[in-house]
Write a protein that holds these residues in place. Structure first.
Motif, short mmCIF file in Angstrom:
data_model
loop_
_atom_site.label_atom_id
_atom_site.label_comp_id
_atom_site.label_asym_id
_atom_site.label_seq_id
_atom_site.Cartn_x
_atom_site.Cartn_y
_atom_site.Cartn_z
N LEU A 12 -14.92 0.35 8.27
CA LEU A 12 -13.91 -0.06 7.28
C LEU A 12 -13.84 -1.58 7.10
O LEU A 12 -13.02 -2.07 6.32
N GLY A 13 -14.65 -2.30 7.84
CA GLY A 13 -14.72 -3.76 7.63
C GLY A 13 -14.06 -4.61 8.71
O GLY A 13 -14.33 -5.80 8.79
N GLY A 14 -13.20 -3.99 9.55
CA GLY A 14 -12.46 -4.78 10.54
C GLY A 14 -13.37 -5.55 11.51
O GLY A 14 -13.17 -6.75 11.74
N GLY A 89 -15.60 -4.49 21.74
CA GLY A 89 -15.35 -3.22 21.09
C GLY A 89 -13.99 -3.24 20.43
O GLY A 89 -13.05 -3.87 20.92
N ILE A 90 -13.90 -2.55 19.30
CA ILE A 90 -12.62 -2.42 18.61
C ILE A 90 -12.38 -0.92 18.42
O ILE A 90 -13.27 -0.21 17.93
N GLY A 91 -11.21 -0.46 18.85
CA GLY A 91 -10.94 0.96 18.73
C GLY A 91 -9.46 1.22 18.87
O GLY A 91 -8.64 0.29 18.91
N GLU A 94 -5.58 5.93 20.78
CA GLU A 94 -5.17 7.31 20.51
C GLU A 94 -6.36 8.26 20.66
O GLU A 94 -6.19 9.47 20.65
N TYR A 95 -7.57 7.71 20.76
CA TYR A 95 -8.76 8.54 20.96
C TYR A 95 -9.18 8.51 22.43
O TYR A 95 -9.19 7.45 23.05
N ASP A 96 -9.57 9.68 22.97
CA ASP A 96 -10.09 9.74 24.35
C ASP A 96 -11.33 8.87 24.47
O ASP A 96 -11.64 8.36 25.53
N PHE A 98 -12.01 6.00 23.53
CA PHE A 98 -11.63 4.62 23.18
C PHE A 98 -12.84 3.69 23.35
O PHE A 98 -13.44 3.62 24.42
N CYS A 99 -13.16 3.00 22.29
CA CYS A 99 -14.26 2.01 22.30
C CYS A 99 -15.58 2.60 22.82
O CYS A 99 -16.37 1.90 23.47
N GLY A 100 -15.79 3.88 22.54
CA GLY A 100 -17.02 4.55 23.01
C GLY A 100 -18.28 3.89 22.49
O GLY A 100 -19.31 3.86 23.19
C1 LIG Z 1 -12.06 8.94 11.59
C2 LIG Z 1 -11.82 7.88 12.65
C3 LIG Z 1 -12.32 8.11 13.93
C4 LIG Z 1 -12.10 7.16 14.94
N1 LIG Z 1 -12.61 7.39 16.22
C5 LIG Z 1 -12.36 6.50 17.19
C6 LIG Z 1 -12.85 6.73 18.52
O1 LIG Z 1 -13.49 7.72 18.84
N2 LIG Z 1 -12.58 5.78 19.46
C7 LIG Z 1 -11.88 4.65 19.19
O2 LIG Z 1 -11.68 3.83 20.09
N3 LIG Z 1 -11.40 4.41 17.94
C8 LIG Z 1 -11.64 5.29 16.94
N4 LIG Z 1 -11.17 5.04 15.67
C9 LIG Z 1 -10.39 3.81 15.41
C10 LIG Z 1 -11.24 2.72 14.77
O3 LIG Z 1 -12.26 2.28 15.63
C11 LIG Z 1 -10.32 1.55 14.42
O4 LIG Z 1 -9.46 1.96 13.37
C12 LIG Z 1 -11.06 0.30 14.02
O5 LIG Z 1 -10.12 -0.72 13.77
C13 LIG Z 1 -11.90 0.49 12.77
O6 LIG Z 1 -12.70 -0.68 12.64
P1 LIG Z 1 -13.61 -0.97 11.38
O7 LIG Z 1 -12.69 -1.46 10.28
O8 LIG Z 1 -14.55 -2.03 11.84
O9 LIG Z 1 -14.33 0.27 10.99
C14 LIG Z 1 -11.38 5.97 14.65
C15 LIG Z 1 -10.88 5.76 13.34
C16 LIG Z 1 -11.09 6.71 12.35
C17 LIG Z 1 -10.55 6.46 10.98
#
Ligand SMILES: Cc1cc2nc3c(=O)[nH]c(=O)nc-3n(C[C@H](O)[C@H](O)[C@H](O)COP(=O)(O)O)c2cc1C
Length: 147
Positions: A12-14, A89-91, A94-96, A98-100
């Motif tokens: 998404l660009g972050g 890593g950015i994540g 809420e996901y198991d 996290f930053c996989g």
């Molecule tokens: C469909 C979806 C799945 C995601 N899965 C994970 C995940 O497995 N682990 C994690 O740490 N974050 C996950 N995220 C969170 C994203 O990594 C986070 O929103 C991040 O800021 C997106 O960065 P980006 O803008 O560079 O894509 C997920 C987000 C979305 C929308």
């Protein structure tokens, strides 16, 4: 060749914004940089310093734009013994998984012989609305390790 190659993986660009912000900070500190958003193998020189910034998508998955890079590491096993790298890593917690993505990338780079500089920074976007802030803080100590 630039002093530091920033490699970003983002859906998404972050993570791209974070990489660009860190590139500016590094330039201000006197380093030359090049920033590659989702590089392909031909664009990469297999020596020098890399700073990899990747978010995670799916269930612990690498962003689509960084898949070619990841597959290159996994399948071609380039000799990266002359590469030193930092990892962010950015994540979302809420996901198991996290930053996989950055964990997978770290592991592959090390398997190819690259040496990590400093600890991996994992930014939880639930805690940090502006991921550039913790990234900038981390960069302050990371760049001292390059000397
Ligand atoms: C469909 C979806 C799945 C995601 N899965 C994970 C995940 O497995 N682990 C994690 O740490 N974050 C996950 N995220 C969170 C994203 O990594 C986070 O929103 C991040 O800021 C997106 O960065 P980006 O803008 O560079 O894509 C997920 C987000 C979305 C929308």
């Amino acid at each position: 060749m630039a002093d530091i190659t920033l490699i970003s993986g983002s859906t998404l660009g972050g993570a791209e914004y974070v990489a660009e912000h860190l590139a500016e900070q590094l330039e201000d500190a006197g380093f030359t940089t090049e920033t590659l958003h989702g590089p392909v193998a031909d664009e990469l020189s297999t020596d020098g310093i890399w700073l990899v910034v990747s978010s995670t998508h799916g269930a612990g998955d690498i962003p689509d734009n960084l898949l070619p890079f990841y597959e290159y590491l996994r399948e071609e096993k380039p000799d990266l013994s002359a590469v030193r790298f930092g990892a962010i890593g950015i994540g979302s917690r809420e996901y198991d998984t996290f930053c996989g993505a950055i964990d997978k990338l770290d592991a592959e780079m090390k398997a190819c012989g690259a040496k990590q500089i400093g600890e991996t920074l994992k930014i939880n976007v639930l805690e940090h609305d502006i991921p550039e802030d913790p990234a900038e803080l981390w960069l302050g100590s990371w760049k001292n390790l390059l000397k």
